[in-house]
Write a protein that holds these residues in place. Structure first.
Motif, mmCIF file in Angstrom:
data_model
loop_
_atom_site.group_PDB
_atom_site.id
_atom_site.type_symbol
_atom_site.label_atom_id
_atom_site.label_comp_id
_atom_site.label_asym_id
_atom_site.label_seq_id
_atom_site.Cartn_x
_atom_site.Cartn_y
_atom_site.Cartn_z
ATOM 1 N N GLU A 29 0.850 -1.186 0.000
ATOM 2 C CA GLU A 29 0.000 0.000 0.000
ATOM 3 C C GLU A 29 0.879 1.227 0.000
ATOM 4 O OE1 GLU A 29 -2.544 -0.032 3.433
ATOM 5 O OE2 GLU A 29 -0.930 0.425 4.794
ATOM 6 N N ASN A 30 0.360 2.298 -0.553
ATOM 7 C CA ASN A 30 1.058 3.571 -0.624
ATOM 8 C C ASN A 30 0.307 4.603 0.191
ATOM 9 O OD1 ASN A 30 3.180 2.962 -2.604
ATOM 10 N ND2 ASN A 30 1.453 2.582 -3.960
ATOM 11 N N SER A 31 1.055 5.515 0.751
ATOM 12 C CA SER A 31 0.429 6.631 1.455
ATOM 13 C C SER A 31 1.245 7.885 1.178
ATOM 14 C CB SER A 31 0.339 6.368 2.957
ATOM 15 O OG SER A 31 1.611 6.201 3.523
ATOM 16 N N LYS A 32 0.558 9.005 1.224
ATOM 17 C CA LYS A 32 1.186 10.313 1.024
ATOM 18 C C LYS A 32 0.748 11.213 2.160
ATOM 19 C CE LYS A 32 1.164 9.690 -3.923
ATOM 20 N NZ LYS A 32 0.536 9.999 -5.173
ATOM 21 N N SER A 33 1.685 12.003 2.649
ATOM 22 C CA SER A 33 1.384 12.885 3.774
ATOM 23 C C SER A 33 2.147 14.188 3.661
ATOM 24 C CB SER A 33 1.800 12.234 5.106
ATOM 25 O OG SER A 33 1.154 11.027 5.327
ATOM 26 N N ASP A 34 1.571 15.205 4.252
ATOM 27 C CA ASP A 34 2.298 16.435 4.531
ATOM 28 C C ASP A 34 2.667 16.356 6.009
ATOM 29 O OD1 ASP A 34 2.106 17.655 1.998
ATOM 30 O OD2 ASP A 34 0.060 18.284 2.435
ATOM 31 N N ILE A 35 3.926 16.597 6.313
ATOM 32 C CA ILE A 35 4.420 16.480 7.679
ATOM 33 C C ILE A 35 5.054 17.808 8.078
ATOM 34 C CG2 ILE A 35 6.068 15.294 9.188
ATOM 35 C CD1 ILE A 35 5.838 12.885 7.315
ATOM 36 N N ILE A 36 4.750 18.251 9.274
ATOM 37 C CA ILE A 36 5.391 19.444 9.831
ATOM 38 C C ILE A 36 6.139 19.005 11.085
ATOM 39 C CG2 ILE A 36 5.058 21.705 10.887
ATOM 40 C CD1 ILE A 36 2.623 22.038 9.044
ATOM 41 N N THR A 72 -3.174 10.646 3.184
ATOM 42 C CA THR A 72 -4.132 9.644 2.716
ATOM 43 C C THR A 72 -3.387 8.354 2.390
ATOM 44 O OG1 THR A 72 -3.902 10.356 0.418
ATOM 45 C CG2 THR A 72 -5.712 11.318 1.673
ATOM 46 N N MET A 73 -4.138 7.247 2.468
ATOM 47 C CA MET A 73 -3.626 5.946 2.050
ATOM 48 C C MET A 73 -4.375 5.557 0.796
ATOM 49 S SD MET A 73 -3.353 4.079 5.735
ATOM 50 C CE MET A 73 -2.159 2.845 5.312
#
Length: 188
Positions: A29-36, A72-73
């Protein structure tokens, strides 16, 4: 590199792309995130509270960071967001390694401190083990604006997950080079 420098270099806004492989189910599975990632002063109230939760004197903390994410995943497209605080507590006899305290969201779980150390390549190795899981994560900078992570998570119930994450800095920059480092890079 030491833990304080690693946390400082990590500060900023990052775009994260993770690919995970669930070994027992042969699924990825792939996930994308914005991280601070924000550095926190060791006398910050969240740092003191976290140290108290682990029964550690807050004056033992060397540095702290707050990590917030929103992503999101691929499989469910549901939004996943949250935040956590990390606090490093170096070993008295070897400050290049120590405990890593992590904020626990589940009030029913007993806090378990992870361990950190740096390998010979300057990568940060994080290990966490409790009664149900074992996890090891290796983090390193390929460049000041590209950070990589690999993780292995094993459950004592029998499943394993591996993941690879690349993180690209989108804002906020690492501190300027120290004068001695700048002079060395110019002369070489």
């Amino acid at each position: 590199m030491n833990i304080e420098e690693f946390f400082q270099l990590s500060a900023g806004k990052w775009f994260s792309h993770r690919t995970s492989q669930h070994l027992a189910f042969n699924q990825s599975e792939n996930s994308k995130s914005d991280i601070i990632i924000e550095t926190l002063a060791v006398d910050h109230p969240e740092v003191s509270k976290l140290c108290q939760n682990y029964n550690i004197n807050p004056s033992s903390a060397s540095c702290a960071t707050k990590i917030s994410w929103n992503g999101t995943m691929d499989k469910d497209q549901a939004k996943h967001s949250g935040s956590t605080v990390l606090v490093s507590v170096p070993d008295a006899d070897n400050p290049a390694q120590g405990k890593l305290l992590r904020e626990i969201v589940d009030a029913k779980k007993t806090p378990v401190a992870g361990r950190y150390k740096f390998d010979s390549d300057g990568a940060l190795i994080l290990t966490i083990e409790d009664e149900t899981i074992w996890s090891e994560e290796r983090l390193w900078f390929a460049s000041p604006n590209l950070r990589m992570r690999v993780n292995v998570l094993k459950s004592f119930g029998g499943f394993s997950i591996t993941s690879f994450t690349s993180e690209i800095r989108m804002g906020g920059f690492p501190p300027a080079e120290k004068p001695s480092e700048a002079a060395n890079s110019v002369s070489s």
